[in-house]
Design an enzyme around this catalytic site. Structure first.
Site, PDB file in Angstrom:
ATOM      1  N   SER A 554     -23.758 -20.533  11.805  1.00  0.00           N
ATOM      2  CA  SER A 554     -23.076 -21.818  11.662  1.00  0.00           C
ATOM      3  C   SER A 554     -21.625 -21.565  11.243  1.00  0.00           C
ATOM      4  O   SER A 554     -20.902 -20.892  11.952  1.00  0.00           O
ATOM      5  CB  SER A 554     -23.835 -22.707  10.676  1.00  0.00           C
ATOM      6  OG  SER A 554     -23.410 -24.041  10.764  1.00  0.00           O
ATOM      7  N   ASP A 640     -28.221 -29.000  19.647  1.00  0.00           N
ATOM      8  CA  ASP A 640     -27.577 -28.945  18.333  1.00  0.00           C
ATOM      9  C   ASP A 640     -26.456 -29.979  18.260  1.00  0.00           C
ATOM     10  O   ASP A 640     -25.550 -29.985  19.096  1.00  0.00           O
ATOM     11  CB  ASP A 640     -27.015 -27.542  18.104  1.00  0.00           C
ATOM     12  CG  ASP A 640     -26.594 -27.287  16.660  1.00  0.00           C
ATOM     13  OD1 ASP A 640     -26.401 -28.265  15.916  1.00  0.00           O
ATOM     14  OD2 ASP A 640     -26.462 -26.112  16.299  1.00  0.00           O
ATOM     15  N   HIS A 675     -30.030 -27.594  15.497  1.00  0.00           N
ATOM     16  CA  HIS A 675     -29.230 -26.677  14.690  1.00  0.00           C
ATOM     17  C   HIS A 675     -30.093 -25.649  13.963  1.00  0.00           C
ATOM     18  O   HIS A 675     -29.679 -24.514  13.763  1.00  0.00           O
ATOM     19  CB  HIS A 675     -28.410 -27.471  13.678  1.00  0.00           C
ATOM     20  CG  HIS A 675     -27.354 -26.667  12.984  1.00  0.00           C
ATOM     21  ND1 HIS A 675     -26.321 -26.048  13.658  1.00  0.00           N
ATOM     22  CD2 HIS A 675     -27.170 -26.372  11.666  1.00  0.00           C
ATOM     23  CE1 HIS A 675     -25.535 -25.421  12.793  1.00  0.00           C
ATOM     24  NE2 HIS A 675     -26.037 -25.597  11.578  1.00  0.00           N
TER      25      HIS A 675
END
Length: 702
Positions: A554, A640, A675
Site C-alpha cells: 500500500s 481495490d 485492497h
C-alpha cells in the site's frame, strides 16, 4: 527465470499532463480503463507470465502452505467475552474458510470467569449468530463489515461485501426467531451502531470518492425513509459513528489527516441533535471518551494543541472547554488514547518504538486530581501490549492482549486490585514450536542526516551471517509496525531467513515528530531511512545484496517503489503489495477515490508547485529509468478502491520497458478481490505461501 522476450509488451498510448508548466507524457494511462477488454487481456497476460515464472516454486508453495496449515489449530475458539447475559465468541472449524460468530447464555450475574476454551466443542446453549461460510456460498470474495447486537441482545445488524470494492449491504437478523429480515440497506460503509432501545441504527454512506461523508439513522421496521443525521461537505474529512464504552453517548467523529471534530448525543435520545464538543481548528486533533470520576460525568479529551505528542485533559460533560490536565505532554512518549471503565482508566501510548499501557484505579477518586497511572510491564522488552475485548463497562477485570515477534499472542485477565494476571489463552502453535529456538533484538541505524532509526530483527537462533534477509517497511500515516507473532513467518525463519522491520520516519514508532519528518516535503526521509537500513545490514555483513529482499505494501509500496529507483543494487528482489506507486497522477486527480483527504499527508500538487516538483522527484512510476532493477513482484487486486490496480499495472509496464537487467518484473492481479487481497483463510494461506516461496528464491534460501 522467464525469457525476457516472453514478457507481454504493453502498447504505448501517449497521454499528456501539464501542471505548473511541466509537461509529462504518460504512455500507460490507458490501463486505467478497467472495462476495456484490452486492459483485462494485459492483466491476464501478466498473470500468465507470473505463473510461468514461478511454476518452479509449486512444490515449495505447497510445502509452505502445508506448514502453515499444520501449525494452525484449524478448529479453534476465541476467549469468550461477556456482553450482557451472554458469552460472545468466534469459532473456526477445520475446512471452513470463515469464522462462526456465536454466543452462549451466562449462568449468573456474578459470573465473570469465561468458560474454558477447548476449540472442539460449542459451549452449552450455543447460538450461532452468523455463519459466514453459509453467507458466503456462491461467492469468490466475502468481507464482513458491521457486526452489532442490540443492548437487549434481540437483534443483529451485519453488513457484507461480496465483490471487494468495500460497498456493503446492511442486513438485520431477529435473534429470537433466527429470522433474517427482508429490509436491507445497500451501499453502506462498514460500521453500524445501535441506539439503546434497539429501534434505531446509525450507519454511514460514502461520496463518489469513496469517502464516508454522511451519517444516517434507520428506524427498524418503521417502513419510513432513513433520516440524514449528519453530512460533512469538506472533502478532507472522513466521518465515523460509534458509542462510548459506557454506552451513555453516541459520537460522530470527523477527521482529516491533521484536524478533527467530535459531535456527541445522549444514547437515550437517538432522534435528538448531536452537539459539538470542540469546534474544529486546523491542525488540532482530538478524541473524546466518557468517564465517571468521583460520581461526576466527565469527558476525557486526548489532543495535540501545543502538545506535539498529545496530552490528556478532562472536563465536565456540560462544559467541555473547562479543562484541566490529567496527563501532560511528554516529548519521549506519544499518547495515543484513553479507555474508560467504571472502575479504571487505561492509557495507551508508545515510548522508544514500543507500545505500552498504564492503568489507573479510579474507585476511590473524588476528582481527576486523585487519578494516577501505573505502567503495566512485561519481561520481554520487544513486545506489544494493549486492551483486548472488553465490551462491558463495569467488570472486575480487564482483558489484555500480549505478544512479541517470537511469543504467540496471549489473552490475559488482569485483576486491577490484586495485580494478578490470569492467562486465559495462548495462541496455539501445533508441532514442536519453541520460542527459545528464536531470537529478537533491536538495532539502531544511523541515517545520512544522523537520525537514529530503529530496526527490529527476528531470526532462528544459530543462523550464520551473512544470511538471507527480508527487510520490511511502511513509513506513512503515523502507522507503527509493532512486534507481533506470525505462524506463517516461521516458514521463512526455519529456512534461515532473517526478518527485519525498518521503523522508518513517516511511521509513528518514535512519536509525532517521527511522522512529521516523513510526510509532505520531508517524505524522502522515509525512502532514505530504508536505504540506509539496507546498507547497514550489508555493511555489517548481516546479509548481502544477493540475499536481500525489500517488501512494502500500500503506502509501503510507494516506499519500496522509490527504493527500487534509489538503490536497485542493494536488493535481489522487491516485493510490492497493492503498491501506491503512481502517487502524483492519483493526487492530482480529485475525482479519484480518497485523493482530497490525502493532501494533508502528501501535499496538494494541484495548488503548490513546490509540492508538485517534490512528488515528481520521488514518484516510483515517473522515475523509472534505464537501470539494472532487481527481480520485482507486484501484487494487486482488480476491485481495490484504495490503491487502484492501475498503479501497479502502469509501474510494471514501464519497468518491463526500461529495466536493463534480465531479472523478471512480474505482476499478479487478483481478478476478484479488493485492497486486502483474497478472502477466506485457506485462500490467504495460499497467497502467503506464494509470496514466501518467491522471497525464498530471491534471497537464495532455497
Amino acid at each position: 527465470m522467464t525469457d525476457k522476450q516472453a514478457v507481454p509488451v504493453a502498447k504505448k498510448v501517449p497521454s499528456t499532463r501539464v501542471h505548473h508548466g511541466d509537461e509529462v507524457v504518460d504512455n500507460y494511462e490507458w490501463l486505467r480503463e478497467k472495462d476495456d477488454p484490452e486492459v483485462i487481456s494485459f492483466l491476464e497476460a501478466q498473470n500468465a507470465l507470473t505463473e510461468a515464472d514461478t511454476a518452479e516454486l509449486a512444490d515449495l508453495r505447497a510445502a509452505i502452505y502445508g506448514e502453515i496449515k499444520s501449525r494452525t489449530q484449524e478448529t479453534d475458539m476465541s476467549v469468550p467475552s461477556r456482553r450482557g447475559q451472554y458469552w460472545c465468541y468466534a469459532r473456526t472449524v477445520e475446512g471452513q474458510q470463515y469464522a462462526l460468530r456465536c454466543r452462549a447464555p451466562i449462568s449468573g450475574d456474578d459470573d465473570w470467569d469465561p468458560p474454558t476454551v477447548s476449540g472442539d466443542d460449542p459451549l452449552p446453549g450455543e447460538q450461532v449468530l452468523l455463519d459466514s461460510n453459509l453467507d458466503a456460498e456462491g461467492t469468490d470474495f466475502y468481507s464482513l463489515g458491521a457486526f452489532s447486537v442490540t443492548d437487549d441482545g434481540t437483534m443483529l445488524a451485519y453488513s457484507v461485501d461480496k465483490v471487494g470494492d468495500e460497498r456493503y449491504t446492511l442486513r438485520f437478523k431477529d435473534l429470537r426467531s433466527g429470522e433474517l429480515l427482508t429490509e436491507t440497506v445497500e451501499n453502506t460503509a462498514p460500521g453500524a451502531t445501535w441506539s439503546h432501545d434497539g429501534r434505531h441504527i446509525f450507519y454511514l454512506t460514502v461520496d463518489d470518492a469513496w469517502r464516508p461523508d454522511t451519517v444516517w439513522r434507520h428506524d427498524l421496521g418503521a417502513g419510513t425513509d432513513d433520516v440524514k443525521v449528519f453530512h460533512e461537505p469538506d472533502e478532507r474529512f472522513w466521518v465515523g459513528i460509534g458509542g462510548t464504552r459506557s454506552d451513555k453517548y453516541l459520537m460522530i467523529g470527523l477527521g482529516s489527516k491533521i484536524t478533527s471534530e467530535v459531535h456527541v448525543l445522549s444514547a437515550d435520545d437517538p432522534t435528538g441533535e448531536f452537539q459539538v464538543v470542540w469546534p474544529r481548528r486546523d491542525g488540532v486533533e482530538y478524541d473524546v471518551e466518557h468517564a465517571v470520576i468521583g460520581g461526576e460525568d466527565r469527558f476525557l479529551i486526548t489532543h495535540n494543541e501545543n502538545a506535539e505528542n498529545f496530552e490528556l485533559l478532562d472536563a465536565p460533560v456540560d462544559d467541555p472547554t473547562a479543562t484541566r490536565v490529567l496527563i501532560p505532554h511528554d516529548a519521549e512518549s506519544r499518547l495515543e488514547g484513553v479507555d474508560a471503565f467504571a472502575d479504571q482508566l487505561v492509557l495507551s501510548y508508545r515510548r522508544a518504538a514500543t507500545p505500552r499501557i498504564a492503568i489507573a484505579d479510579i474507585r476511590g477518586a473524588k476528582s481527576s486530581s486523585d487519578v494516577s497511572f501505573e505502567e503495566l510491564t512485561f519481561d520481554e522488552p520487544l513486545s506489544s501490549v494493549g486492551l483486548a475485548g472488553n465490551p462491558e463497562w463495569a467488570a472486575p477485570r480487564l482483558r489484555i492482549g500480549y505478544t512479541s515477534f517470537i511469543e504467540p499472542s496471549e489473552i490475559i485477565d488482569l485483576d486491577v486490585t490484586s495485580g494478578d494476571r490470569i492467562l486465559l489463552k495462548r495462541q496455539v502453535v501445533l508441532g514442536d514450536y519453541d520460542p527459545a529456538d528464536y531470537e529478537q533484538k533491536r538495532e539502531w541505524v544511523t541515517a545520512a542526516d544522523g537520525t537514529q532509526v530503529p530496526l527490529s530483527i527476528v531470526s532462528r537462533k544459530g543462523v550464520s551471517r551473512p544470511a538471507p534477509t527480508l527487510l520490511y517497511g511502511y513509513g506513512s500515516y503515523e502507522a507503527s509496525m509493532d512486534p507481533g507473532f506470525s505462524i506463517a513467518r516461521l516458514s521463512l525463519l526455519d529456512r534461515g531467513v532473517v526478518f527485519v522491520i525498518a521503523h522508518i520516519r513517516g511511521g509513528g514508532e518514535m512519536g509525532r515528530h517521527w511522522y512529521e519528518n516523513g510526510k509532505t516535503l520531508t517524505k524522502k526521509n522515509t525512502f532514505t531511512d530504508f536505504v540506509d537500513s539496507a546498507r547497514h545490514l550489508v555493511d555489517s555483513r548481516a546479509t548481502t545484496p544477493a540475499q536481500l529482499v525489500g517488501e512494502g505494501g500500500s503506502a509501503g509500496g510507494l516506499l519500496i517503489g522509490a527504493v527500487a529507483n534509489l538503490a536497485p543494487e542493494l536488493f535481489s528482489g522487491i516485493l510490492a503489495v497493492v503498491p501506491f506507486v503512481d502517487p502524483l497522477t492519483s493526487i492530482l486527480d480529485p475525482s479519484l477515490p480518497l485523493t482530497v483527504i490525502e493532501w494533508d499527508e502528501w501535499g496538494n500538487p494541484l495548488e503548490d508547485k513546490e509540492v508538485y516538483e517534490y512528488m515528481r522527484s520521488y514518484s516510483p512510476y515517473e522515475n523509472v529509468a534505464a537501470l539494472e532493477y532487481p527481480a520485482i513482484l507486484a501484487l494487486t487486486s482488480l476491485n481495490d478502491t484504495r490503491v487502484m490496480y492501475t498503479e501497479a499495472a502502469k509501474w510494471v509496464a514501464r519497468l518491463q520497458d526500461n529495466s536493463t537487467s534480465d531479472n523478471a518484473i512480474l505482476l499478479k492481479t487478483e481478478m476478484s478481490a479488493g485492497h486486502g487481497g483474497v478472502s477466506g483463510r485457506y485462500k490467504q494461506w495460499e497467497e502467503v505461501a506464494f509470496e514466501h516461496a518467491w522471497v525464498l528464491r530471491q534471497t537464495g534460501a532455497v
